[in-house]
Enzyme design. Sequence first.
Site, PDB file in Angstrom:
ATOM      1  N   ASP A   1      45.308 -34.466 -34.301  1.00 15.39           N
ATOM      2  CA  ASP A   1      45.346 -33.747 -35.575  1.00 15.39           C
ATOM      3  C   ASP A   1      45.136 -34.759 -36.707  1.00 15.39           C
ATOM      4  O   ASP A   1      45.711 -35.853 -36.673  1.00 15.39           O
ATOM      5  CB  ASP A   1      46.702 -33.040 -35.731  1.00 15.39           C
ATOM      6  CG  ASP A   1      46.686 -32.000 -36.830  1.00 15.39           C
ATOM      7  OD1 ASP A   1      46.820 -30.803 -36.531  1.00 15.39           O
ATOM      8  OD2 ASP A   1      46.545 -32.374 -38.019  1.00 15.39           O
ATOM      9  N   ILE A   2      44.332 -34.422 -37.701  1.00 11.55           N
ATOM     10  CA  ILE A   2      44.078 -35.392 -38.784  1.00 11.55           C
ATOM     11  C   ILE A   2      45.269 -35.508 -39.736  1.00 11.55           C
ATOM     12  O   ILE A   2      45.335 -36.452 -40.516  1.00 11.55           O
ATOM     13  CB  ILE A   2      42.792 -35.080 -39.598  1.00 11.55           C
ATOM     14  CG1 ILE A   2      42.823 -33.660 -40.160  1.00 11.55           C
ATOM     15  CG2 ILE A   2      41.539 -35.321 -38.749  1.00 11.55           C
ATOM     16  CD1 ILE A   2      41.758 -33.420 -41.235  1.00 11.55           C
TER      17      ILE A   2
ATOM     18  N   ASN B   1      49.407 -20.916 -33.964  1.00 13.64           N
ATOM     19  CA  ASN B   1      49.444 -20.154 -35.204  1.00 13.64           C
ATOM     20  C   ASN B   1      48.401 -19.056 -35.143  1.00 13.64           C
ATOM     21  O   ASN B   1      47.224 -19.334 -34.892  1.00 13.64           O
ATOM     22  CB  ASN B   1      49.164 -21.066 -36.395  1.00 13.64           C
ATOM     23  CG  ASN B   1      50.180 -22.182 -36.516  1.00 13.64           C
ATOM     24  OD1 ASN B   1      51.343 -22.008 -36.144  1.00 13.64           O
ATOM     25  ND2 ASN B   1      49.754 -23.331 -37.001  1.00 13.64           N
TER      26      ASN B   1
ATOM     27  N   GLY C   1      50.118 -19.239 -40.181  1.00 16.55           N
ATOM     28  CA  GLY C   1      49.703 -20.519 -40.745  1.00 16.55           C
ATOM     29  C   GLY C   1      48.411 -21.033 -40.126  1.00 16.55           C
ATOM     30  O   GLY C   1      48.108 -22.228 -40.218  1.00 16.55           O
ATOM     31  N   GLN C   2      47.623 -20.143 -39.533  1.00 10.51           N
ATOM     32  CA  GLN C   2      46.361 -20.575 -38.924  1.00 10.51           C
ATOM     33  C   GLN C   2      45.363 -20.957 -40.008  1.00 10.51           C
ATOM     34  O   GLN C   2      45.147 -20.185 -40.948  1.00 10.51           O
ATOM     35  CB  GLN C   2      45.784 -19.451 -38.040  1.00 10.51           C
ATOM     36  CG  GLN C   2      44.523 -19.882 -37.288  1.00 10.51           C
ATOM     37  CD  GLN C   2      44.070 -18.880 -36.243  1.00 10.51           C
ATOM     38  OE1 GLN C   2      44.597 -17.775 -36.134  1.00 10.51           O
ATOM     39  NE2 GLN C   2      43.086 -19.269 -35.450  1.00 10.51           N
TER      40      GLN C   2
ATOM     41  N   HIS D   1      43.581 -22.508 -31.149  1.00 13.08           N
ATOM     42  CA  HIS D   1      43.991 -23.841 -30.738  1.00 13.08           C
ATOM     43  C   HIS D   1      45.495 -23.914 -30.554  1.00 13.08           C
ATOM     44  O   HIS D   1      46.249 -23.151 -31.169  1.00 13.08           O
ATOM     45  CB  HIS D   1      43.535 -24.885 -31.765  1.00 13.08           C
ATOM     46  CG  HIS D   1      43.924 -24.615 -33.185  1.00 13.08           C
ATOM     47  ND1 HIS D   1      43.326 -23.642 -33.959  1.00 13.08           N
ATOM     48  CD2 HIS D   1      44.858 -25.192 -33.974  1.00 13.08           C
ATOM     49  CE1 HIS D   1      43.865 -23.643 -35.171  1.00 13.08           C
ATOM     50  NE2 HIS D   1      44.810 -24.577 -35.207  1.00 13.08           N
TER      51      HIS D   1
ATOM     52  N   HIS E   1      48.757 -26.538 -30.803  1.00 12.69           N
ATOM     53  CA  HIS E   1      49.278 -27.823 -31.250  1.00 12.69           C
ATOM     54  C   HIS E   1      50.271 -28.339 -30.212  1.00 12.69           C
ATOM     55  O   HIS E   1      51.200 -27.608 -29.827  1.00 12.69           O
ATOM     56  CB  HIS E   1      50.021 -27.676 -32.585  1.00 12.69           C
ATOM     57  CG  HIS E   1      49.150 -27.288 -33.733  1.00 12.69           C
ATOM     58  ND1 HIS E   1      48.585 -28.215 -34.584  1.00 12.69           N
ATOM     59  CD2 HIS E   1      48.733 -26.074 -34.177  1.00 12.69           C
ATOM     60  CE1 HIS E   1      47.874 -27.588 -35.506  1.00 12.69           C
ATOM     61  NE2 HIS E   1      47.949 -26.283 -35.287  1.00 12.69           N
TER      62      HIS E   1
END
Lengths: 114, 114
Positions: free
Chosen positions: B30-31, B87, B93-94, B100, B102
Site C-alpha cells: 500500500d502506498i 472495504n 471506505g473503498q 481488493h 488489505h
Amino acid sequence: MKECLFCKIASGEIPAKVVYKDEQVIAFEDIKPQAPVHIIIIPRTHIETIADMDTDNSRDLVDIFEVSKRIATDKNILEKGYRLVINCREDGGQEIYHMHIHLLGGRKMAWPPG
Amino acid sequence: MKECLFCKIASGEIPAKVVYKDEQVIAFEDIKPQAPVHIIIIPRTHIETIADMDTDNSRDLVDIFEVSKRIATDKNILEKGYRLVINCREDGGQEIYHMHIHLLGGRKMAWPPG
C-alpha cells in the site's frame, strides 16, 4: 468443539441474536457493536483462524461471503457500503478462536482500520 | 478496464512494489501503509466490489485468501497474526473500485476497525 463459544452459538446452546442461518453458516449480532450494523458470520465447522483455511474448506469461505452479501441486502447497506474484517490471531485482535468475519456498516467507516 | 489504477498495476503499466504475483492474483505494498506490513491483494480480473463477487468468480476469492496466507508467511507474521480488511463502496471506505483485500500486520491492531 466442546468449549468453543461460537460452536455453542451455532448449536443453539448459547443464545444470540441470529440474523441468518443455513446448514453451513450462521450469522448473529456482535454483543459489542462498533457500528449501527455489526454482524459476525461464522462457518458451523470449527476452523480456528483464517490461516487454517485451505482448499479443503474453501467452500466455507465462499459461503460466508455469499451470506455477507445477503445480510448487507437485508440490512439495506448493500448500496451505501460496508466493511468486512477478519482478525487472525493475537496481532489481528482475534478473541474467539473460531474463524469469523465482522460485517460493519450503517456509518462511514474510518481509516486506518484499527 | 482501461482507466482502472489496479488493472494498470496488474498489467505493469503503473509500477508498484509487488510482493507476489501469479496468473490470477497480484499483491503489492500500500502506498500509504497503516502498519509495518500493509499489502493490497487483488484479482487480475476487474471486479468492482466484494458485493460483485458471486459463484462465477468465487475462485478468485479463494485464490486471494490463499495468497494472503502465503504473504503472511513470507512477512513472518503468520503466527503473530494479522488483520484482513475489505472495504465495500462509500461507507466501507473503498477508494479504488477494483476489489481488493488489505493485509495488515507487524503491530497489534486496535478495535474498532475504523
